[in-house]
Scaffold this active site. Structure first.
Site, PDB file in Angstrom:
ATOM      1  N   ALA A  10    -134.397  28.127-110.017  1.00 12.65           N
ATOM      2  CA  ALA A  10    -134.534  28.684-111.364  1.00 12.65           C
ATOM      3  C   ALA A  10    -133.408  29.636-111.743  1.00 12.65           C
ATOM      4  CB  ALA A  10    -135.877  29.413-111.477  1.00 12.65           C
ATOM      5  N   ARG A  15    -122.012  32.965-111.544  1.00 13.01           N
ATOM      6  CA  ARG A  15    -120.648  32.871-111.032  1.00 13.01           C
ATOM      7  C   ARG A  15    -120.007  31.496-111.228  1.00 13.01           C
ATOM      8  NH1 ARG A  15    -121.852  35.232-105.275  1.00 13.01           N
ATOM      9  NH2 ARG A  15    -123.980  34.799-105.965  1.00 13.01           N
ATOM     10  N   GLY A 141    -128.664  38.095 -96.391  1.00 13.67           N
ATOM     11  CA  GLY A 141    -129.645  39.008 -95.828  1.00 13.67           C
ATOM     12  C   GLY A 141    -129.463  39.039 -94.316  1.00 13.67           C
ATOM     13  N   TYR A 367    -105.206  -8.964-123.805  1.00 15.13           N
ATOM     14  CA  TYR A 367    -106.564  -8.442-123.984  1.00 15.13           C
ATOM     15  C   TYR A 367    -107.534  -9.603-124.070  1.00 15.13           C
ATOM     16  CZ  TYR A 367    -110.791  -6.567-125.972  1.00 15.13           C
ATOM     17  OH  TYR A 367    -112.115  -6.265-126.182  1.00 15.13           O
ATOM     18  N   ASN A 387    -111.574 -10.154-131.103  1.00 15.09           N
ATOM     19  CA  ASN A 387    -113.022 -10.391-130.969  1.00 15.09           C
ATOM     20  C   ASN A 387    -113.843  -9.614-131.997  1.00 15.09           C
ATOM     21  OD1 ASN A 387    -112.224  -7.994-129.702  1.00 15.09           O
ATOM     22  ND2 ASN A 387    -113.980  -7.994-128.336  1.00 15.09           N
ATOM     23  N   SER A 406     -97.417 -17.329-124.973  1.00 19.25           N
ATOM     24  CA  SER A 406     -97.291 -15.884-125.122  1.00 19.25           C
ATOM     25  C   SER A 406     -97.458 -15.411-126.552  1.00 19.25           C
ATOM     26  CB  SER A 406     -95.913 -15.431-124.627  1.00 19.25           C
ATOM     27  OG  SER A 406     -95.848 -15.646-123.243  1.00 19.25           O
TER      28      SER A 406
HETATM   29  C1  UD1 Z   1    -131.135  34.777-100.855  1.00 15.26           C
HETATM   30  C2  UD1 Z   1    -131.908  35.648 -99.864  1.00 15.26           C
HETATM   31  C3  UD1 Z   1    -130.985  36.127 -98.768  1.00 15.26           C
HETATM   32  C4  UD1 Z   1    -130.332  34.934 -98.099  1.00 15.26           C
HETATM   33  C5  UD1 Z   1    -129.637  34.039 -99.110  1.00 15.26           C
HETATM   34  C6  UD1 Z   1    -129.193  32.774 -98.458  1.00 15.26           C
HETATM   35  C7  UD1 Z   1    -133.651  36.744-101.164  1.00 15.26           C
HETATM   36  C8  UD1 Z   1    -134.091  38.025-101.784  1.00 15.26           C
HETATM   37  N1  UD1 Z   1    -132.473  36.771-100.539  1.00 15.26           N
HETATM   38  O1  UD1 Z   1    -130.156  35.590-101.455  1.00 15.26           O
HETATM   39  O2  UD1 Z   1    -131.711  36.866 -97.805  1.00 15.26           O
HETATM   40  O3  UD1 Z   1    -129.394  35.388 -97.122  1.00 15.26           O
HETATM   41  O4  UD1 Z   1    -130.549  33.676-100.158  1.00 15.26           O
HETATM   42  O5  UD1 Z   1    -128.492  31.952 -99.357  1.00 15.26           O
HETATM   43  O6  UD1 Z   1    -134.357  35.765-101.190  1.00 15.26           O
HETATM   44  N2  UD1 Z   1    -134.119  31.827-107.519  1.00 15.26           N
HETATM   45  C9  UD1 Z   1    -135.137  31.518-108.376  1.00 15.26           C
HETATM   46  N3  UD1 Z   1    -135.734  32.516-109.104  1.00 15.26           N
HETATM   47  C10 UD1 Z   1    -135.344  33.811-108.997  1.00 15.26           C
HETATM   48  C11 UD1 Z   1    -134.294  34.129-108.103  1.00 15.26           C
HETATM   49  C12 UD1 Z   1    -133.709  33.119-107.383  1.00 15.26           C
HETATM   50  O7  UD1 Z   1    -135.518  30.339-108.501  1.00 15.26           O
HETATM   51  O8  UD1 Z   1    -135.952  34.639-109.678  1.00 15.26           O
HETATM   52  C13 UD1 Z   1    -133.499  30.752-106.752  1.00 15.26           C
HETATM   53  C14 UD1 Z   1    -132.037  30.522-107.097  1.00 15.26           C
HETATM   54  O9  UD1 Z   1    -131.896  29.550-108.113  1.00 15.26           O
HETATM   55  C15 UD1 Z   1    -131.445  30.063-105.793  1.00 15.26           C
HETATM   56  C16 UD1 Z   1    -132.335  30.696-104.738  1.00 15.26           C
HETATM   57  O10 UD1 Z   1    -133.528  31.079-105.386  1.00 15.26           O
HETATM   58  O11 UD1 Z   1    -131.515  28.655-105.644  1.00 15.26           O
HETATM   59  C17 UD1 Z   1    -131.677  31.919-104.089  1.00 15.26           C
HETATM   60  O12 UD1 Z   1    -131.378  32.865-105.077  1.00 15.26           O
HETATM   61  P1  UD1 Z   1    -130.026  33.693-105.030  1.00 15.26           P
HETATM   62  O13 UD1 Z   1    -130.051  34.648-106.153  1.00 15.26           O
HETATM   63  O14 UD1 Z   1    -128.869  32.785-104.898  1.00 15.26           O
HETATM   64  O15 UD1 Z   1    -130.281  34.518-103.685  1.00 15.26           O
HETATM   65  P2  UD1 Z   1    -129.206  35.103-102.730  1.00 15.26           P
HETATM   66  O16 UD1 Z   1    -128.669  36.363-103.301  1.00 15.26           O
HETATM   67  O17 UD1 Z   1    -128.273  34.046-102.316  1.00 15.26           O
END
Ligand code: UD1
Ligand code: CA
Length: 462
Positions: A10, A15, A141, A367, A387, A406
């Protein structure tokens, strides 16, 4: 009891700097999240749920034809735990293990998901998570363990103390839970640096409830590459391309400068195929044994039978090339182009919705659209099938062993019989009977003594 998989997708993907939702960015012709969906089904999942938010409608539509896929919407992006909680609506009564992955991590293998389910079962844990050791853990994390090696918690980069930042074991974002997940999720709060509901906080919550938290260390860091930027998208694409090239070379394909060859996972190649540098193979392209594709040719949804050749810089889309036929260099085969055995299409020839019979030839600059060319017929340089009358398309039918001189224009609808001849430079708008010669151009006149007279006239004027 098989498992379910929830894919979190979601997020906005700021970026990427794009109007397209991040998870729909194409990776070798397929949307990013499509790889996660395939891996989920291949892992043996009974149910697969995708949590969508940003561009929800677009994501749903991209997979509208996918059977067995369920979408839930996270209206506000309040964090990964909040995203996962949205899946309760469709999985509340699901009794088996629930695997959670992130939609921006397309290289995770189905075996890895299965492995995590096995760890949960074997260790009778309430939660299991993948971990990985990285020389540079920046952005992820960090996994905090006690002196016995038990996982205590995950700490996000933003919230970490200096000694925690130094931890190299990270959370790649792949988890597995037992059916108590939904109750546990209600205990997650947002008291942290980001003010978000963090999914990895479930580690402390499961532990506090007296349940075991198990882990599985991933050995191949490539598998967990996440896509947050264009550069990472390119990096992941390079990994996938490397895997595909290695696979086909192991199957007997020769690639000259393999790192320049682009091909999609849907492409199929036979042994002894030869791909010269810069070849692009897309969609449902199939190349038979011994097919050679010249440098910088681009083939999309095209079938090439054994020992046929597509020479350099040709562009083929939705074409079919039979055994021993050849096209190019610089041929353009558009949808519905069909070359029968040993037919030949040369440089700067465009073929659309047209069939060339066995050994028929169109060597240069022609063609052929909405046409049928009988076997062994010869199409001269500069021949055009007209055509289109501005409203409708019409068909040109050319019999066997015909010869079209030709620079003739064949104004469709028109039929040339077997063995017919068309004199070069003709504009043909009536059928030509079999074996007849059609000449449809102004007869040539030679004016004797023209130069002398002209010179006299110009000197008289001066
Ligand atoms: C998350 C983890 C982090 C881990 C990393 C690995 C958390 C808080 N952190 O961080 O520990 O090392 O992934 O890639 O989970 N998303 C939603 N709804 C939201 C927020 C995020 O659907 O409200 C989805 C994003 O679309 C994405 C995934 O969850 O596919 C991860 O979200 P992202 O914001 O990329 O988390 P990271 O900062 O990468
Ligand atoms: Ca991420």
């Amino acid at each position: 009891m098989a498992h379910a998989v929830v894919i979190l997708a979601a997020g906005l993907g700021t970026r990427m700097k794009s109007k397209l939702p991040k998870v729909l960015h194409p990776l070798l012709g397929k949307p990013l999240v499509g790889y996660c969906i395939d891996a989920a089904f291949q892992s043996g999942a009974e149910r697969v749920v995708v949590v969508v938010g940003h561009g929800a409608e677009q994501v749903r539509q991209a997979f509208a034809s996918h059977p067995r896929l369920v979408f839930v919407e996270q209206k506000e992006q309040l964090g990964t735990a909040h995203a996962l909680a949205q899946a309760e609506a469709v999985l509340a009564d699901f009794p088996g293990p629930i695997v959670v992955t992130q939609g921006d991590t397309p290289l995770t293998r189905p075996e890895t998901l299965k492995g995590l389910v096995e760890v949960l079962r074997r260790e009778q844990a309430g939660m299991a998570l993948l971990t990985m050791r990285l020389p540079d853990p920046t952005g992820y994390g960090r996994i905090v363990r006690d002196e016995k090696g038990e996982i205590l918690r995950n700490v996000e980069q933003k919230d970490a103390r200096p000694e925690e930042l130094a931890i190299q074991e990270i959370n790649p974002g792949v988890y597995c839970f037992d059916a108590s997940l939904w109750a546990m999720l209600r205990r997650v709060d947002n008291q942290n640096a980001a003010g978000e509901y963090y999914l990895p906080d479930l580690i402390q919550i499961y532990r506090a409830a007296g349940q075991k938290v198990a882990s599985l260390e991933a050995k191949d860091p490539e598998e967990l590459l996440g896509v947050n930027s264009r550069a990472q998208l390119a990096q992941v694409e390079a990994v996938l391309l490397g895997r595909l090239r290695a696979h086909w070379m192991a199957q007997g394909v020769r690639m000259v400068l393999p790192e320049t060859v682009y091909l999609e996972p849907s492409v199929e190649l036979a042994p002894d195929v030869v791909l010269w540098p810069g070849v692009v193979l897309r969609g449902q392209t199939r190349l038979g044994e011994g097919v050679e594709v010249g440098a910088y040719a681009v083939l999309t949804d095209t079938t090439v039978e054994p020992y046929a050749k597509v020479k350099s810089h040709s562009v083929c889309e939705g074409a079919y090339i039979e055994q021993g036929a050849d096209a190019g260099p610089f041929a353009r085969l558009r949808p519905g182009a069909y070359l029968e055995q040993e037919a030949h299409v040369g440089n700067f020839v465009e073929v659309k919705n047209a069939r060339l019979g066995r050994r028929a030839k169109a060597g240069h600059l022609a063609y052929l659209g909405d046409a049928e060319v009988g076997e062994e017929s010869n199409i001269g340089a500069g021949v055009i099938t007209a055509n289109y009358d501005g409203v409708r398309k019409h068909k040109t039918t050319i019999g066997k062993r015909a010869f079209v001189g030709s620079n003739s224009v064949l104004i469709a609808p028109v039929t040339l019989g077997d063995g017919a001849f068309v004199a070069g430079g003709s504009a043909i708008n009536q059928d030509v009977p079999a074996e007849a010669l059609a000449i449809a151009r102004e007869r040539q006149r030679n004016i004797e003594g023209y130069r002398r007279r002209r010179e006299q006239e110009t000197s008289g004027a001066g």
